[in-house]
Motif scaffolding. Structure first.
Motif, short mmCIF file in Angstrom:
data_model
loop_
_atom_site.label_atom_id
_atom_site.label_comp_id
_atom_site.label_asym_id
_atom_site.label_seq_id
_atom_site.Cartn_x
_atom_site.Cartn_y
_atom_site.Cartn_z
N LYS A 65 32.30 36.02 42.90
CA LYS A 65 31.47 35.95 41.68
C LYS A 65 32.09 36.78 40.56
N TYR A 119 12.76 27.89 36.29
CA TYR A 119 13.33 26.55 36.48
C TYR A 119 12.29 25.56 37.01
N GLU A 166 20.74 20.19 48.51
CA GLU A 166 21.59 20.10 47.31
C GLU A 166 22.71 21.13 47.37
P1 0O2 Z 1 24.43 31.17 46.19
O1 0O2 Z 1 25.50 30.60 47.03
O2 0O2 Z 1 23.07 30.57 46.48
O3 0O2 Z 1 24.38 32.68 46.20
P2 0O2 Z 1 24.11 34.53 38.05
O4 0O2 Z 1 24.53 33.78 39.30
O5 0O2 Z 1 22.80 35.26 38.24
O6 0O2 Z 1 25.17 35.42 37.51
P3 0O2 Z 1 23.12 32.14 36.92
O7 0O2 Z 1 23.95 31.04 37.52
O8 0O2 Z 1 22.65 31.93 35.53
O9 0O2 Z 1 23.91 33.49 36.93
O10 0O2 Z 1 21.89 32.45 37.84
P4 0O2 Z 1 20.71 31.50 38.24
O11 0O2 Z 1 20.66 30.28 37.41
O12 0O2 Z 1 19.51 32.38 38.24
O13 0O2 Z 1 21.11 31.03 39.71
C1 0O2 Z 1 21.28 31.96 40.71
C2 0O2 Z 1 21.02 31.33 42.07
O14 0O2 Z 1 20.03 30.30 42.01
C3 0O2 Z 1 22.21 30.63 42.68
O15 0O2 Z 1 23.03 31.59 43.29
C4 0O2 Z 1 21.54 29.69 43.68
O16 0O2 Z 1 21.10 30.39 44.83
C5 0O2 Z 1 20.33 29.24 42.90
N1 0O2 Z 1 20.63 28.03 42.12
C6 0O2 Z 1 20.83 27.97 40.79
N2 0O2 Z 1 21.05 26.69 40.41
C7 0O2 Z 1 20.99 25.93 41.52
C8 0O2 Z 1 21.14 24.51 41.77
O17 0O2 Z 1 21.36 23.69 40.87
N3 0O2 Z 1 21.02 24.11 43.08
C9 0O2 Z 1 20.76 24.98 44.10
N4 0O2 Z 1 20.65 24.48 45.34
N5 0O2 Z 1 20.64 26.32 43.89
C10 0O2 Z 1 20.75 26.79 42.63
P5 0O2 Z 1 24.60 31.37 43.38
O18 0O2 Z 1 25.24 32.71 43.41
O19 0O2 Z 1 25.07 30.44 42.31
O20 0O2 Z 1 24.81 30.67 44.73
#
Ligand code: 0O2
Length: 215
Positions: A65, A119, A166
């Motif tokens: 990240k 969201y 997803e």
């Molecule tokens: P992982 O593998 O789940 O840890 P940030 O990541 O906080 O710096 P961002 O992207 O603006 O910035 O944060 P956001 O939108 O709050 O999203 C953070 C987390 O939400 C993601 O963590 C996912 O867990 C979840 N998420 C966001 N968008 C999606 C989506 O379209 N689909 C799914 N399934 N999960 C989503 P990570 O670190 O991206 O991934």
């Protein structure tokens, strides 16, 4: 993480310390949520929370990240720029429970809400729905207090079901899933919204008919 009041604080300077503090933050928030759920059961005879999952981000994911955001892999950058080192997912039965849980938690005097991403009211283009809160919770160590960041994702069972699949698909195709799969996922997201709305209205109807309900 920041110092509280005028207590002494040192920067977090080792991975061991990061692990200790963020693990403690997960325990603090986890306990708060369990207490709120128990109290809700006591007062209203039902649990708004189905279950809670918590996880500490792996060092590999943190480094990935930081790299994506263009930062060097240092402890300081980790603490400053990675908001989801400590992550808690709260799964609720109904959409209304999500906002109830979020309100109850953010009203606690030791919790600082840094940001909210709704969201559910504003789904992502993928169809992703969930309520995200970034908070800090104070961790009382032997000689100082530190505020630790925790990312809380609150969603219904149906939203969680969708997000899990997803997420799997997203990783399998490295973010480039075939168009027809993306389209079907969008359709499923629509079904999830309809299902959540129907389940909520059914529950409200049943609740209104319950002779033991004095609310
Ligand atoms: P992982 O593998 O789940 O840890 P940030 O990541 O906080 O710096 P961002 O992207 O603006 O910035 O944060 P956001 O939108 O709050 O999203 C953070 C987390 O939400 C993601 O963590 C996912 O867990 C979840 N998420 C966001 N968008 C999606 C989506 O379209 N689909 C799914 N399934 N999960 C989503 P990570 O670190 O991206 O991934």
């Amino acid at each position: 993480m920041g110092a509280q009041d005028n207590k002494e604080t040192d920067p977090i300077d080792s991975w061991m310390e990061v692990t200790l503090i963020y693990n403690s933050a997960l325990k603090e928030i986890g306990t708060k949520l369990e207490i709120l759920n128990d109290e809700f059961q006591h007062v209203h005879q039902y649990n708004p929370i189905e279950h809670i999952k918590s996880r500490l981000k792996t060092s590999e994911s943190i480094v990935k990240k930081l790299k994506k955001k263009g930062y060097e892999s240092t402890i300081e950058n980790m603490v400053e720029h990675v908001n989801d080192i400590a992550g808690i997912r709260v799964i609720c039965s109904f959409t209304s429970d999500i906002y109830r849980v979020a309100d109850m938690l953010s009203n606690q005097s030791d919790i600082k809400v840094l940001s909210i991403k709704d969201y559910i009211k504003n789904p992502k283009p993928s169809g992703y729905k969930s309520y995200h809160m970034l908070v800090t919770v104070p961790i009382f160590l032997s000689d100082r207090i530190v505020d630790a960041k925790v990312e809380i994702q609150i969603r219904t069972v149906a939203m969680d079901f969708w997000a899990s699949l997803e997420h799997k698909i997203h990783y399998k195709f490295e973010g480039n899933a075939p168009e027809h799969i993306k389209k079907e996922l969008e359709e499923c997201a629509e079904m999830v919204s309809n299902l959540d709305a129907k389940m909520l209205s059914l529950n409200e109807e049943v609740h209104a008919l319950d002779p033991t309900n004095h609310e």
